[in-house]
Design an enzyme around this catalytic site. Sequence first.
Site, PDB file in Angstrom:
ATOM      1  N   ASP A   1      -3.722  63.051  13.195  1.00  0.00           N
ATOM      2  CA  ASP A   1      -3.315  64.158  14.065  1.00  0.00           C
ATOM      3  C   ASP A   1      -1.842  64.112  14.435  1.00  0.00           C
ATOM      4  O   ASP A   1      -1.159  65.130  14.468  1.00  0.00           O
ATOM      5  CB  ASP A   1      -4.152  64.140  15.352  1.00  0.00           C
ATOM      6  CG  ASP A   1      -5.503  64.792  15.162  1.00  0.00           C
ATOM      7  OD1 ASP A   1      -5.775  65.240  14.034  1.00  0.00           O
ATOM      8  OD2 ASP A   1      -6.279  64.844  16.123  1.00  0.00           O
TER       9      ASP A   1
ATOM     10  N   LYS B   1      -8.928  68.780  26.659  1.00  0.00           N
ATOM     11  CA  LYS B   1      -8.941  69.351  25.305  1.00  0.00           C
ATOM     12  C   LYS B   1      -9.804  68.441  24.436  1.00  0.00           C
ATOM     13  O   LYS B   1      -9.385  67.372  24.023  1.00  0.00           O
ATOM     14  CB  LYS B   1      -7.533  69.453  24.730  1.00  0.00           C
ATOM     15  CG  LYS B   1      -7.489  70.128  23.360  1.00  0.00           C
ATOM     16  CD  LYS B   1      -6.065  70.263  22.859  1.00  0.00           C
ATOM     17  CE  LYS B   1      -6.039  71.000  21.522  1.00  0.00           C
ATOM     18  NZ  LYS B   1      -6.739  70.235  20.452  1.00  0.00           N
TER      19      LYS B   1
ATOM     20  N   CYS C   1     -15.551  21.670  16.149  1.00  0.00           N
ATOM     21  CA  CYS C   1     -14.622  22.076  15.101  1.00  0.00           C
ATOM     22  C   CYS C   1     -13.230  22.277  15.670  1.00  0.00           C
ATOM     23  O   CYS C   1     -12.235  21.912  15.056  1.00  0.00           O
ATOM     24  CB  CYS C   1     -15.109  23.364  14.437  1.00  0.00           C
ATOM     25  SG  CYS C   1     -13.900  24.137  13.349  1.00  0.00           S
TER      26      CYS C   1
ATOM     27  N   ARG D   1     -14.744  78.548  13.447  1.00  0.00           N
ATOM     28  CA  ARG D   1     -13.557  79.350  13.726  1.00  0.00           C
ATOM     29  C   ARG D   1     -13.020  80.023  12.468  1.00  0.00           C
ATOM     30  O   ARG D   1     -12.562  81.159  12.492  1.00  0.00           O
ATOM     31  CB  ARG D   1     -12.458  78.472  14.340  1.00  0.00           C
ATOM     32  CG  ARG D   1     -11.129  79.203  14.516  1.00  0.00           C
ATOM     33  CD  ARG D   1     -10.079  78.277  15.079  1.00  0.00           C
ATOM     34  NE  ARG D   1     -10.285  78.091  16.498  1.00  0.00           N
ATOM     35  CZ  ARG D   1      -9.837  77.047  17.194  1.00  0.00           C
ATOM     36  NH1 ARG D   1      -9.212  76.075  16.573  1.00  0.00           N
ATOM     37  NH2 ARG D   1     -10.032  76.972  18.490  1.00  0.00           N
TER      38      ARG D   1
ATOM     39  N   ALA E   1       0.723  62.686  12.868  1.00  0.00           N
ATOM     40  CA  ALA E   1       1.595  63.018  11.740  1.00  0.00           C
ATOM     41  C   ALA E   1       1.548  64.521  11.454  1.00  0.00           C
ATOM     42  O   ALA E   1       2.582  65.138  11.161  1.00  0.00           O
ATOM     43  CB  ALA E   1       1.178  62.221  10.509  1.00  0.00           C
ATOM     44  N   TYR E   2       0.359  65.111  11.551  1.00  0.00           N
ATOM     45  CA  TYR E   2       0.244  66.552  11.303  1.00  0.00           C
ATOM     46  C   TYR E   2       1.011  67.350  12.362  1.00  0.00           C
ATOM     47  O   TYR E   2       1.733  68.299  12.038  1.00  0.00           O
ATOM     48  CB  TYR E   2      -1.227  66.954  11.305  1.00  0.00           C
ATOM     49  CG  TYR E   2      -1.445  68.431  11.017  1.00  0.00           C
ATOM     50  CD1 TYR E   2      -1.390  68.914   9.718  1.00  0.00           C
ATOM     51  CD2 TYR E   2      -1.676  69.335  12.056  1.00  0.00           C
ATOM     52  CE1 TYR E   2      -1.577  70.266   9.451  1.00  0.00           C
ATOM     53  CE2 TYR E   2      -1.856  70.685  11.801  1.00  0.00           C
ATOM     54  CZ  TYR E   2      -1.804  71.147  10.501  1.00  0.00           C
ATOM     55  OH  TYR E   2      -1.967  72.478  10.245  1.00  0.00           O
TER      56      TYR E   2
ATOM     57  N   CYS F   1     -15.779  26.574   6.614  1.00  0.00           N
ATOM     58  CA  CYS F   1     -14.995  26.805   7.824  1.00  0.00           C
ATOM     59  C   CYS F   1     -13.503  26.714   7.516  1.00  0.00           C
ATOM     60  O   CYS F   1     -13.036  25.688   6.985  1.00  0.00           O
ATOM     61  CB  CYS F   1     -15.369  25.782   8.888  1.00  0.00           C
ATOM     62  SG  CYS F   1     -14.332  25.879  10.371  1.00  0.00           S
TER      63      CYS F   1
ATOM     64  N   CYS G   1     -11.985  23.462   9.576  1.00  0.00           N
ATOM     65  CA  CYS G   1     -12.258  22.052   9.288  1.00  0.00           C
ATOM     66  C   CYS G   1     -12.913  21.815   7.935  1.00  0.00           C
ATOM     67  O   CYS G   1     -13.103  20.660   7.544  1.00  0.00           O
ATOM     68  CB  CYS G   1     -13.130  21.459  10.396  1.00  0.00           C
ATOM     69  SG  CYS G   1     -14.827  22.103  10.411  1.00  0.00           S
TER      70      CYS G   1
END
Length: 700
Positions: free
Chosen positions: A44, A124, A445, A145, A46-47, A423, A426
């Site tokens: 949004d 909004k 650990c 719309r 960037a647009y 892991c 360790c």
Amino acid sequence: MTTPSAGAAGSFVLPDATAYASAVEQARAAAAAYYEGGTSVLDDDAYDRLVRAITAYEGEHPDEVLADSPSGKVAGGAVVGDVPHTVPMLSLDNVFSDEEFTTWAASLERRIGRAVASWNVQPKLDGLAIAARYEDGRLARLVTRGDGTAGEDVSHAIGTIEGLPTALSRPVTLEVRGEVLMTHAQFEYANTVRTEHGGAPFANPRNAAAGTLRAKDRAYTVPMTFFCYGLLPLPGTDQDLADEFEAAAHGAVMDRAAGLGINTPASTAVPGTVVASVDEVHARVKEIAALRAELPFGIDGIVVKADLAADQQQAGSGSRAPRWAVAFKLPAVEKITKLLAVEWNVGRTGIVAPRAVLQPVDIDGSTVTFATLHNPADITRRDLRLGDHVMVYKAGDIIPRIEAPVAHLRTGEETAIVFPAECPQCGSGIDTSEQRWRCERGRNCHLVAALAYAAGRDQLDIEGLGHSRVVQLVDAGLVESLPDLFDRLTRDQLLGLERMGETSTDNLLAALDRARRQPLSRVLCALGVRGTGRSMSRRIARHFATMDAIRAADAEAMQQVEGIGVEKAPVIVAELAELAGQIDRLAAAGLSMTEPGATPPAAPAEDADTPEDAAATGPLAGMKVVVTGAMTGPLESLSRNQMNELVERAGGKSSGSVSKNTSLVVAGEGAGAKRAKAEALGVRLMTPDEFAELVSDLLG
């Protein structure tokens, strides 16, 4: 090809006609992708910046305006349906600051030749605009719309949208306009169901709503939510009702909608509000913005309208937007960026946690480089791959998280994320039996991290036992677990370490002795029980009062503690059983196993209906208190954890977030969003000095 370049504050600058034409095509393609399929190559923010650059170029070169320019089109006009709108379904112009809104409001008042009588301010909502047509009170048709003149028929979605009843409370004929969206919970559910059926996860709730609304013949359905923003007459509407719509203020129309059983923002924490001045609009915008992070749905701004029908009619509308309403856009909280790598970190309890490394991106005023990846199962469910473009979300104080990959931007060069076979800390095996993987050595650990955490200021507060000293003790083989500090470590052993003279040794031994007098809540926190932290340790200690009572609690009893649910309770109980040997040794070494001022919970009488906090005493009894900002005066030396302990000793409940249930906010220097939110909600505020006076009897 000439392309847009970055200008001030990250805006686009179009240097020539070629760049302008390229920008128009880029904006058109992005709009088409979003409105036809719920996807877009641009987020949004960037647009919006691209469209502002296009508009700015057209202002300087009015003879070069292209027919496909988004500046003259209704947002959402990529899909041209075949259902005509009775009244054009326009979009809104945008403003991005108080100054821009003030300028816009002044231009509106010049247009109508008088001051705007009142303003309507409402959130909004970040969704998809639709028109719902009711005939004799029954929902007959749903239309998108489209291009503002005609839209797409999506009536197949009738019955799947919460807040948009299939029958109104009265048998009236009218059109309801509003936004279809997905709440955060609906979005999570939608992605779970979608991925279970082999589909790619949606990038964000707005795209999910757009794609779901248009989908036909799916093997599954997911819910959406509707919020009304207007009512219109249709052919067949009762004339008295049509006249009412013609003359009523916007706030009154929304009240009418709610009375018909239609969902409106009035049912949320950000209801539409009527105010009298531009300054009050600015204040309300800030109030809604402060609540944004805690809303169960997304908003990307605030809509401000002239409330009275007479003002709206006098102002009129342009080809794409009404002149009497505007969208005050908020900073973006989601952006598209690239997933560069995944790091695997081991926590102090042995949890092996993934973290996303991102191409740096600015979101809501801060640069985001890392984001949460909850666990391997979450990575698999979201089908994340290295090199993916991903939608990253951040709101308020929430740690940034990846919503989903933007699957349509994949090039085929993305690679699978490799999960660790051992892991990373360790080299031991990994227990993968639960969603959150854990090193088979557990907290051993990460012994150094666990011991340094236990010695920290908000746990046992052992001065002189910092990270480097812990490393020294562990490397020398003097300490292998927390109790070793208290029942094994000797003065001679400490004197034998490098840079440990008699003074340093005696100071450390004195600090260890002081730690024995820390309350149970700090001992519990120092143990690093999975599923707990400072706040939860205090709640458990105050609820049970003694370590014996805590250890005797089963999962059902543990769930009686605020914030502990059915999933967390058995984990905590199991952890305490695992730590039994260490707890016994700490108790034998003289560490406190009781919480001052707390009493064990009594078995409730069968007919008891007394609230849990009825027994709380002190100046903050029964109050929920939030501390924010830097403390001064008598409280200056207290850490945030010590402040929260003080709140609870005074009978209150400490909290990290402000809500309508908050009783008091202690706002120190630099208090920002939490103070603003408290003001917006009318929550009582105190300075540190005022709070210190209130709890003076507890300050030693």
